[in-house]
Design an enzyme around this catalytic site. Structure first.
Site, PDB file in Angstrom:
ATOM      1  N   CYS A  67       0.830  -1.208   0.000  1.00 51.21           N
ATOM      2  CA  CYS A  67       0.000   0.000   0.000  1.00 51.21           C
ATOM      3  C   CYS A  67       0.865   1.259   0.000  1.00 51.21           C
ATOM      4  CB  CYS A  67      -0.925  -0.011   1.213  1.00 51.21           C
ATOM      5  SG  CYS A  67      -1.908   1.486   1.357  1.00 51.21           S
ATOM      6  N   CYS A 125      -0.445   4.092   2.130  1.00 54.45           N
ATOM      7  CA  CYS A 125      -0.215   3.968   3.569  1.00 54.45           C
ATOM      8  C   CYS A 125       1.249   4.245   3.919  1.00 54.45           C
ATOM      9  CB  CYS A 125      -0.547   2.557   4.051  1.00 54.45           C
ATOM     10  SG  CYS A 125      -2.049   1.868   3.368  1.00 54.45           S
ATOM     11  N   ASP A 126       2.171   3.755   3.093  1.00 56.72           N
ATOM     12  CA  ASP A 126       3.572   3.706   3.515  1.00 56.72           C
ATOM     13  C   ASP A 126       4.530   4.553   2.682  1.00 56.72           C
ATOM     14  OD1 ASP A 126       2.812   1.854   5.484  1.00 56.72           O
ATOM     15  OD2 ASP A 126       2.892   0.224   4.039  1.00 56.72           O
TER      16      ASP A 126
END
Ligand code: NDP
Length: 318
Positions: A136, A139-140
């Site tokens: 992701c 997300c990261d």
């Protein structure tokens, strides 16, 4: 003590399919219950800009899902934060038991549990997940400011992840196992025009090195079999998805990949009264808008199923 509750329509899953089914069912006065599951809002909550949802030129995925949730609530859906742990579709009403202990009795069920990211299956990938290996970018990606990251995959997800990562990383290398991308031409044009992105064709990621974080990856040429290493600080895996159907094994018919089988032009599963909508049964389109369309169909079909059941009960009583 476990509480037992009854509903005319139980919707399992909270992506576009689930929320759309809820909106239609609520507007048909069916008082639907939607159990939101492990990842409320589904896959779009880990996406950035959505530019193909009609009516929104550009909207962030999480915001779109919050809007769907609030619309579903506003029209009368009861949204329950819980996870369905087991189902029994051999009984009427159907039975679905939640992690909290609540036992749902449902006259109809809409399965809208979606799909989740697929992994390469390397031991090093499991070991380094959350330590530089991710599925992701939204997300990261933030953690890789000024770094070199690799993305593996050749579909729209891989291309969009690579493009998104250029907002943070100094260099992005996209690795694909073939010599041609599966992603659509618009995405490909954006990718090839981006000076921060380099392509590695015909290569498989066969190992990830590093003990406390990713230090590099081993690449095996899928044509020649040659190996080479590439120093990177992170690896994003974007190689597709698997349907979230383990819960329904043995309860409804599925194909060999675990997608729920539905009748042509319908969301009806092998069990009358159980419907399936969205990525859990669609491996062709897999779009938010097609999932939403299927969610609508599932609610309308559930409504018709309930109406026929009521007619039948009246005839038997008469
Ligand atoms: P896809 O199935 O489209 O692509 C998966 C990619 O991963 C393929 O290129 C495949 O290679 C590769 N792959 C699969 N398994 C492995 C493996 N074990 N090792 C290495 N590579 C592997 O999945 P996506 O998640 O990209 O997209 C899913 C769907 O969602 C598609 O329909 C896509 O169009 C859609 N989508 C649309 C978007 C948009 O319109 N904005 C954004 C994101 C997704 P190969 O090509 O060789 O099979």
């Amino acid at each position: 003590m476990a509480s037992v509750r009854h509903t005319k329509i139980l919707i399992i899953g909270s992506g576009p399919a689930g929320y759309t089914a809820a909106i239609y069912a609520a507007r048909a006065a069916l008082a639907p219950v939607l159990v939101s599951g492990l990842q409320p809002g589904g896959q779009l909550t880990i996406t950035t800009d959505v530019e193909n949802w009609p009516g929104e030129t550009s909207i962030m995925g999480p915001e779109l899902m919050l809007k769907m949730e609030s619309q579903a609530r506003a029209v009368g859906t009861e949204i329950v934060s819980d996870i369905i742990a087991s189902v029994d579709f051999s009984r009427r009403p159907f039975v679905a038991t939640a992690d909290s202990g609540t036992v749902w009795h449902a006259d109809t069920v809409v399965i809208a549990t979606g799909a989740s990211a697929r992994w390469l299956g390397l031991d090093s990938e499991t070991r380094l997940r959350g330590k530089g290996v991710s599925a992701c970018a939204t997300c990261d990606g933030f953690f890789f400011r000024g770094k070199h990251v690799a993305v593996v995959g050749g579909g729209n997800t891989a291309v969009e992840e690579a493009l998104f990562l250029t907002n943070f990383a100094q260099q992005v290398t996209l690795i694909h196992r073939r010599g041609e991308l599966r992603a659509d031409k618009t995405n490909q044009a954006r990718l090839f025009a981006n000076p921060k992105i380099a392509m590695v064709w015909n290569a498989a990621v066969t190992d990830i090195t590093g003990s406390h974080g990713v230090e590099g990856i081993l690449l095996t040429d899928t044509v020649t079999g040659d190996n080479r290493s590439l120093a990177v600080d992170g690896l994003f895996v974007a190689i597709g998805h698997d349907p979230a159907t383990a819960l329904f094994a043995g309860q409804v018919a599925m194909d060999s990949e675990g997608y729920i089988l539905t009748a042509p032009d319908s969301t009806a599963t092998s069990v009358p009264g159980v419907f399936a909508a969205g990525d859990v049964q669609d491996k062709v389109y897999r779009q938010a808008v097609t999932a939403a369309g299927r969610g609508c169909m599932a609610a309308l079909e559930a409504e018709r199923f309930l109406a026929h059941a009521a007619d039948h009960a009246e005839q038997v009583a008469a």
